[in-house]
Motif scaffolding. Sequence first.
Motif, PDB file in Angstrom:
ATOM      1  N   LEU A  33       0.832  -1.203   0.000  1.00 54.43           N
ATOM      2  CA  LEU A  33       0.000   0.000   0.000  1.00 54.43           C
ATOM      3  C   LEU A  33       0.868   1.255   0.000  1.00 54.43           C
ATOM      4  N   ASP A  34       1.945   1.257   0.782  1.00 52.54           N
ATOM      5  CA  ASP A  34       2.871   2.396   0.760  1.00 52.54           C
ATOM      6  C   ASP A  34       3.498   2.567  -0.619  1.00 52.54           C
ATOM      7  N   CYS A  36       2.042   1.783  -3.466  1.00 50.82           N
ATOM      8  CA  CYS A  36       0.974   2.374  -4.285  1.00 50.82           C
ATOM      9  C   CYS A  36       0.801   3.853  -3.963  1.00 50.82           C
ATOM     10  N   ASN A  37       0.798   4.202  -2.692  1.00 49.54           N
ATOM     11  CA  ASN A  37       0.624   5.609  -2.304  1.00 49.54           C
ATOM     12  C   ASN A  37       1.767   6.488  -2.792  1.00 49.54           C
ATOM     13  N   GLN A  38       2.959   5.923  -2.871  1.00 48.19           N
ATOM     14  CA  GLN A  38       4.105   6.712  -3.317  1.00 48.19           C
ATOM     15  C   GLN A  38       4.108   6.934  -4.828  1.00 48.19           C
ATOM     16  N   LYS A  41      -1.769   6.949  -8.510  1.00 48.26           N
ATOM     17  CA  LYS A  41      -2.952   7.722  -8.145  1.00 48.26           C
ATOM     18  C   LYS A  41      -4.128   6.736  -8.142  1.00 48.26           C
TER      19      LYS A  41
END
Length: 131
Positions: A33-34, A36-38, A41
């Motif tokens: 998830l981190d 993807c967040n980095q 969008k």
Amino acid sequence: MITTKIQLRFNDMDPMRRVNNASYSTYLELARLDFCNQYLKINQLEDIPFVLARVEMDLIRSVLPGDEIAVRIWVSRIGNTSWDFDYEIFQEKTNHIYVKAKTVQVYFDYRLGKKLSIPESFRQILEKEKN
């Protein structure tokens, strides 16, 4: 390499007063998830460009209450339609490793319902995290 700090929760523990083996998969998910967040969008779940195809873990030592842990994640292999993330769950103060893991992700378009070749733009993101 991305590092995700993990907060141990009471429900992560088993009756033997250690983190239950099933909780480690959740920690790997938080690291993804981190990632993807980095780099991505994500407005809807269908925006996630991959499906998890395989998980393997080597449990080296138990995480106990009070241990301060984190997860390191990096790309170790990039193929045509899939790539591997490697992980280490470790204690930040001592660098002791508790778990080594690998997952295989397949580039997937949820709207079309099928896997696709990794596009060049996403391949460049993966190359940034390749170790």
